[in-house]
Motif scaffolding. Structure first.
Motif: not given
Ligand code: NDP
Length: 292
Positions: A152-161
C-alpha cells in the motif's frame, strides 16, 4: 525501515494462485499451461528457467520446457513459436533471453501470439501498456507494481526516479507509474548513462527504482530521507567465502541506505521472486480468458 519482502509476498501470491487452480480443477477444467523456450546453456538463463518451472509445479500449472541447442536456426525457433501459438494446452509462453547471436530477437518476439505473450515483450502489449489499455505487463515491472500494491505504498503525486531505460525494466516502469490510476499518477523522471548529475535527481526521489546492472552504485548520499527504494539489479560479485565463489548484490548499497529509506527491497529476495511470480499471474490471466 520496512523491508519490501518480495520472497514472502511471492509465496503468498503463489498460494493464492494454487487455490484458484485447485478450484478450476474441481470444476473439471484443465490446468493453466506455461511453456518456456530456451536456446543454449547460459547458466543465468538456466537458473531463471529452473525457477519458472519450479513455480509452475508449486501452483499446479502444466509446464513445458523446450531446450534447444545454441546452433538453432531462425526458422526452427519460429516454428517452435508457431507451434506454441496453436497449442491449446498452453496459455502463455516465453522465449528466454538472451538468444544466440544468429537469432533475430525482434522477429521472434513479433511472432508470438500477443494473447499468449505472458512476458509482455510483444510490441502490441508494449504499445497497449503505453496507451493505458488492457495488456500483459512485462514480468519485472508487473512484479514491482504488485509489491507496491501489497505494501500500500502511495504513488499519487510522488516523484519517481527510475535509473536505467531498458525495454524490459526501466522504460516500462516509467510509463506505468506515470499512467493514471493506482499504482500510478506519479511524476516520473527516467535517467540513464547520459544523465548529468544523477545524484541531484535521485535526491529528489520519493520512490527510487534502480535497474542498471552496476553493483551498489546507488549510495546513501544519493537518497532522500524517507524514500522508497526498489532495487532491480542482480549482480554477481566475487566472494571467496562462498562455496560458489560469488554472491548476488543489487544496484543499491542496501546497508548504507537502510538507515535512510522508509521501505526497501533486499537483493536477493526482493524484485527477483516477484518477477517469476508475475509470470504465473500473467499465465493465470491468459488462462481465465481462454476457458471462461
Ligand atoms: P540493461 O543493461 O538493459 O540497461 C541498463 C540501463 O542502465 C541502461 O539504460 C543504461 O543506460 C543505464 N546505465 C548504465 N550505467 C549507468 C549509469 N552510470 N548511470 C545511469 N544509468 C546507467 O539492464 P536491464 O534493465 O536488463 O537490467 C538491469 C539490472 O536489473 C541488471 O542487474 C539485471 O540483472 C537486473 N534484472 C533483474 C530482474 C529481476 O527480476 N530482479 C529482471 C531483469 C533485470 P543507457 O541506456 O544509456 O546505456
Amino acid at each position: 525501515m520496512i523491508l519490501l519482502d518480495g520472497k514472502a509476498t511471492a509465496e503468498t501470491i503463489l498460494q493464492e494462485i494454487k487455490q484458484e487452480v485447485d478450484s478450476f480443477r474441481q470444476q473439471g477444467l484443465r490446468e493453466p499451461g506455461l511453456a518456456v523456450i530456451m536456446a543454449g546453456n547460459n547458466p543465468a538463463s538456466a537458473s531463471y528457467v529452473r525457477n519458472k518451472i519450479r513455480s509452475c509445479e508449486k501452483v499446479g500449472f502444466h509446464s513445458q520446457h523446450i531446450h534447444v541447442g545454441e546452433d538453432i536456426t531462425q526458422e526452427a525457433i519460429l516454428d517452435l513459436v508457431h507451434d506454441l501459438n496453436q497449442d491449446d494446452r498452453i496459455d502463455g509462453f516465453i522465449v528466454q533471453l538472451p538468444l544466440p547471436n544468429q537469432i533475430n530477437v525482434d522477429q521472434v518476439i513479433a511472432a508470438i501470439d500477443p494473447s499468449k505473450d505472458v512476458d509482455g515483450f510483444h510490441p502490441m502489449n508494449m504499445g497497449n501498456v503505453s496507451l493505458g489499455r488492457e495488456a500483459f505487463i512485462s514480468a519485472t515491472p508487473n512484479g514491482i507494481l504488485e509489491l507496491i500494491k501489497r505494501y500500500e505504498i502511495e504513488t499519487s503525486g510522488k516523484h519517481v526516479v527510475v535509473v536505467g531505460r531498458s525495454n524490459i525494466v526501466g522504460r516500462p516502469m516509467s510509463i506505468l507509474l506515470s499512467r493514471s490510476g493506482y499504482p500510478g499518477n506519479a511524476t516520473v523522471t527516467l535517467t540513464h548513462s547520459r544523465t548529468q548529475d544523477l545524484k541531484a535527481i535521485t535526491l529528489q526521489a520519493d520512490i527510487l527504482i534502480a535497474a542498471v546492472g552496476r553493483p551498489n552504485m546507488i549510495t546513501a548520499d544519493m537518497v532522500k530521507p524517507g524514500a522508497v527504494i526498489i532495487d532491480v539489479g542482480i549482480n554477481r560479485v566475487e566472494d571467496s567465502s562462498r562455496k560458489r565463489g560469488y554472491r548476488l548484490v543489487g544496484d543499491v548499497d542496501f546497508e548504507g541506505i537502510s538507515h535512510k529509506a522508509s521501505y526497501a527491497t533486499p537483493v536477493p529476495g526482493g524484485v527477483g521472486p516477484m518477477t517469476v511470480t508475475s509470470l504465473m499471474m500473467n499465465t493465470l490471466k491468459s488462462y481465465k480468458k481462454r476457458v471462461q
